[in-house]
Design a protein around this motif. Structure first.
Motif, PDB file in Angstrom:
ATOM      1  N   ASP A  87       1.773  -9.766   8.232  1.00  0.00           N
ATOM      2  CA  ASP A  87       1.078  -8.679   7.559  1.00  0.00           C
ATOM      3  C   ASP A  87      -0.314  -9.194   7.188  1.00  0.00           C
ATOM      4  O   ASP A  87      -0.575 -10.403   7.228  1.00  0.00           O
ATOM      5  N   VAL A  88      -1.190  -8.272   6.847  1.00  0.00           N
ATOM      6  CA  VAL A  88      -2.530  -8.638   6.383  1.00  0.00           C
ATOM      7  C   VAL A  88      -2.737  -7.998   5.019  1.00  0.00           C
ATOM      8  O   VAL A  88      -2.557  -6.790   4.862  1.00  0.00           O
ATOM      9  N   VAL A  89      -3.081  -8.821   4.043  1.00  0.00           N
ATOM     10  CA  VAL A  89      -3.364  -8.316   2.700  1.00  0.00           C
ATOM     11  C   VAL A  89      -4.794  -8.679   2.347  1.00  0.00           C
ATOM     12  O   VAL A  89      -5.365  -9.625   2.889  1.00  0.00           O
ATOM     13  N   GLY A  90      -5.370  -7.921   1.465  1.00  0.00           N
ATOM     14  CA  GLY A  90      -6.760  -8.213   1.143  1.00  0.00           C
ATOM     15  C   GLY A  90      -7.242  -7.503  -0.092  1.00  0.00           C
ATOM     16  O   GLY A  90      -6.516  -6.735  -0.727  1.00  0.00           O
ATOM     17  N   LYS A  91      -8.522  -7.749  -0.394  1.00  0.00           N
ATOM     18  CA  LYS A  91      -9.065  -7.242  -1.653  1.00  0.00           C
ATOM     19  C   LYS A  91     -10.584  -7.350  -1.620  1.00  0.00           C
ATOM     20  O   LYS A  91     -11.133  -8.309  -1.053  1.00  0.00           O
ATOM     21  N   ASP A  92     -11.269  -6.390  -2.235  1.00  0.00           N
ATOM     22  CA  ASP A  92     -12.717  -6.504  -2.390  1.00  0.00           C
ATOM     23  C   ASP A  92     -13.048  -7.678  -3.306  1.00  0.00           C
ATOM     24  O   ASP A  92     -12.369  -7.905  -4.315  1.00  0.00           O
ATOM     25  N   VAL A  93     -14.096  -8.397  -2.963  1.00  0.00           N
ATOM     26  CA  VAL A  93     -14.538  -9.537  -3.765  1.00  0.00           C
ATOM     27  C   VAL A  93     -15.501  -9.039  -4.844  1.00  0.00           C
ATOM     28  O   VAL A  93     -16.425  -8.285  -4.539  1.00  0.00           O
ATOM     29  N   PRO A  94     -15.321  -9.431  -6.114  1.00  0.00           N
ATOM     30  CA  PRO A  94     -16.257  -9.004  -7.170  1.00  0.00           C
ATOM     31  C   PRO A  94     -17.543  -9.819  -7.129  1.00  0.00           C
ATOM     32  O   PRO A  94     -17.618 -10.854  -6.466  1.00  0.00           O
ATOM     33  N   LYS A 108     -15.112  -8.575   1.586  1.00  0.00           N
ATOM     34  CA  LYS A 108     -13.666  -8.408   1.442  1.00  0.00           C
ATOM     35  C   LYS A 108     -12.974  -9.697   1.874  1.00  0.00           C
ATOM     36  O   LYS A 108     -13.345 -10.291   2.871  1.00  0.00           O
ATOM     37  N   ALA A 109     -11.987 -10.080   1.103  1.00  0.00           N
ATOM     38  CA  ALA A 109     -11.157 -11.217   1.505  1.00  0.00           C
ATOM     39  C   ALA A 109      -9.963 -10.677   2.285  1.00  0.00           C
ATOM     40  O   ALA A 109      -9.417  -9.632   1.938  1.00  0.00           O
ATOM     41  N   SER A 110      -9.571 -11.342   3.325  1.00  0.00           N
ATOM     42  CA  SER A 110      -8.395 -10.951   4.095  1.00  0.00           C
ATOM     43  C   SER A 110      -7.498 -12.153   4.273  1.00  0.00           C
ATOM     44  O   SER A 110      -7.975 -13.269   4.464  1.00  0.00           O
ATOM     45  N   VAL A 111      -6.225 -11.925   4.192  1.00  0.00           N
ATOM     46  CA  VAL A 111      -5.255 -13.007   4.342  1.00  0.00           C
ATOM     47  C   VAL A 111      -4.124 -12.522   5.247  1.00  0.00           C
ATOM     48  O   VAL A 111      -3.494 -11.493   4.968  1.00  0.00           O
TER      49      VAL A 111
END
Length: 545
Positions: free
Chosen positions: A283-290, A515-518
């Motif tokens: 899966d790929v999870v991620g989040k906007d970087v502040p 955006k960080a992606s993992v």
């Protein structure tokens, strides 16, 4: 020993190392198991896209240093993934003297990995180390702002003082950069701390074997019992151990994930996300970087950009909506402000749609500025000279930067992406202001990141990032008032004024939200992303078998 660069030079170059093109989903953590229950034991391997130049968070300005040392070093304060602040090594705190003094009452049950106990003297030793000239701090000392000193007020009570009210301190105290190390380890010396051979904190994992250029191991701290409330877990970490491998090449890192050599991988490129998600094991999870988004900072004092009409033309010539959609294959977010929407209590959403792409306006402004001629390649000219915008790049220009270069050509503007691996030459170019624009970003979970980029005192010569060379008393006043109040609404109002001012004066061209992606194997659970979008290993666990 690992060679160390001068602090100012390393800090400047670290912000010019443009991130690889990545994008991601937005759920912020690996999915919980539908049926399996969390278990203790086991290990995992994670592939990072970068290796620290220096492992001492008190010295380094690199994001990756903060990430790889977070499992080892705890902080006085914890910032939750939602951006709120809560106790960690400090069980409580209070401010006095209008925000000039912070008094922390520490937990009394914390033990460092070397067996020594946390107390007020240990906290003072860390702040003394951060501010010592020998540490050559590239970032942590700057986070302390108008710091004036630390005093031990009791075995578990410590007072940190500032010369003026300084509200950003609590968020700064939550970062790895102000993490608390065992005082005994700090005596190892700068070279050993930077080399990563003497990292001793109180975190849920102990630093293990390290092979430069390859990997670092971490082992569980079985005594860990002081996790912050918002950590999502308590007691010792669930994993017995984990390993971070350093794999800088995108294809190799993604290949290690898809082949099962690693259980997680950072910075999945946009053009690989769909393929990774088609793999039923992943899966790929991620989040906007502040913090500060990827932005072009226009040098308002360069011969070219001292003309506000030319700056405005540059700002309106780039079709950012189309470029971000194309480069990030529909998964990126175009920016409207220098601040990321993920920055707590700071982003001004009112700026959205306020400065659209307008190449016709840009053409009229360039005509007014005298750039009316054209050369054989279609670039605008003035007095026989091509309209050239010089952008220093340390390393290789990103795909996005090259796309912007191509788009600006349509407006008759030549963006010279002056790429170089000569650290000394690039540093000198920045220090001496021999550029028209600098493209960079900087992660931080507080709107005070604007101070690093727009306070008139934050020059590159002094280690700051005022690449636009803004020197306006009103901007300074807004930023210092924001630092001086703890009211989040008032701080947001001051930051909104700074965001609007820099756009109206065309000192900046915010481009896209980082955006960080993992990529994660579905057998891994609880690997959530922090506010800064780094994986947190503390609560993670792996299925048996």
């Amino acid at each position: 020993m690992h060679p160390r660069r001068t602090p100012r030079r390393a800090a400047l170059l670290s912000v010019l190392l443009l991130a690889a093109v990545t994008a991601c989903s937005s759920d912020g953590g690996s999915a919980p198991a539908a049926q399996a229950k969390p278990r203790s034991g086991g290990s995992l391997t994670y592939a990072a896209q970068q290796e620290p130049d220096c492992w001492d968070p008190h010295t380094s300005a690199q994001d990756v240093t903060a990430f790889v040392q977070r499992p080892v070093f705890d902080s006085l304060v914890y910032q939750t993934p939602d951006g709120e602040l809560e106790p960690w090594l400090a069980k409580s705190w209070k401010t006095s003297q209008g925000g000039r003094t912070y008094t922390f009452d520490l937990r009394e049950d914390v033990t460092f990995h070397d067996g020594k106990h946390l107390d007020a003297a240990a906290v003072k030793a860390n702040f003394d180390h951060i501010t010592a000239k020998a540490t050559q701090s590239q970032y942590a000392a700057g986070l302390l702002g108008p710091y004036s000193g630390t005093t031990v007020k009791g075995k578990y009570r410590v007072e940190v003082r500032f010369s003026r009210p300084y509200a950003p301190f609590l968020q700064a105290a939550s970062t790895t950069y102000l993490g608390i190390a065992s005082p005994a380890s700090l005596k190892a010396g700068a070279d050993k701390l930077c080399a990563g051979t003497d990292s001793v904190g109180s975190g849920p994992f102990k630093a293990g074997a390290y092979t430069r250029g390859q990997k670092r191991g971490y082992t569980k701290n079985a005594a860990y019992a002081w996790a912050p409330k918002g950590a999502g877990h308590s007691g010792p970490a669930r994993l017995d151990s984990f390993t971070v491998r350093f794999i800088t090449e995108d294809a190799t890192r993604v290949g290690a994930l898809t082949s099962g050599q690693v259980d997680g991988a950072a910075a999945i490129p946009a053009n690989q996300i769909a393929a990774v998600r088609r793999n039923t094991r992943l899966d790929v999870v991620g989040k906007d970087v502040p913090g500060a988004v990827d932005t072009f900072y226009l040098n308002t004092r360069s011969p070219l950009f001292s003309d506000a009409r030319v700056r405005k033309a540059f700002q309106r010539s780039i079709d950012l909506d189309a470029l971000v959609k194309s480069v990030f294959q529909g998964t990126g977010t175009r920016a409207w402000s220098t601040l990321s929407p993920a920055t707590p209590h700071s982003y001004d959403s009112g700026l959205e749609k306020s400065w659209p792409y307008d190449r016709a306006l840009a053409g009229r402004l360039l005509d007014q500025a005298g750039w009316t001629g054209r050369d054989s390649e279609g670039y605008r000219t003035k007095n026989g000279k091509r309209l050239t915008v010089v952008a220093p790049v340390y390393g290789t220009a990103s795909v996005f930067s090259q796309a912007v270069q191509g788009d600006l050509k349509k407006a008759g503007i030549y963006l010279n992406l002056a790429a170089s691996t000569d650290a000394t030459a690039v540093s000198a170019q920045l220090d001496e202001g021999r550029y028209d624009v600098v493209e960079t970003s900087w992660a931080r979970g507080d709107g005070d990141i604007l101070s690093s980029f727009f306070l008139s005192t934050e020059s590159s010569e002094g280690g700051g990032h005022n690449f636009a060379k803004v020197a306006d008393p009103q901007v300074d006043t807004w930023l210092k008032k924001a630092q001086g109040t703890t009211d989040p609404d008032q701080r947001a109002e001051y930051y909104a004024q700074v965001q609007k001012w820099t756009l109206d004066r065309a000192a900046v061209v915010p481009a896209y939200v980082q955006k960080a992606s993992v990529g994660v194997n579905k057998k891994v659970h609880g690997l959530r992303l922090s506010l800064s979008a780094w994986p947190e290993f503390y609560g993670a666990w792996v299925e048996a078998g």
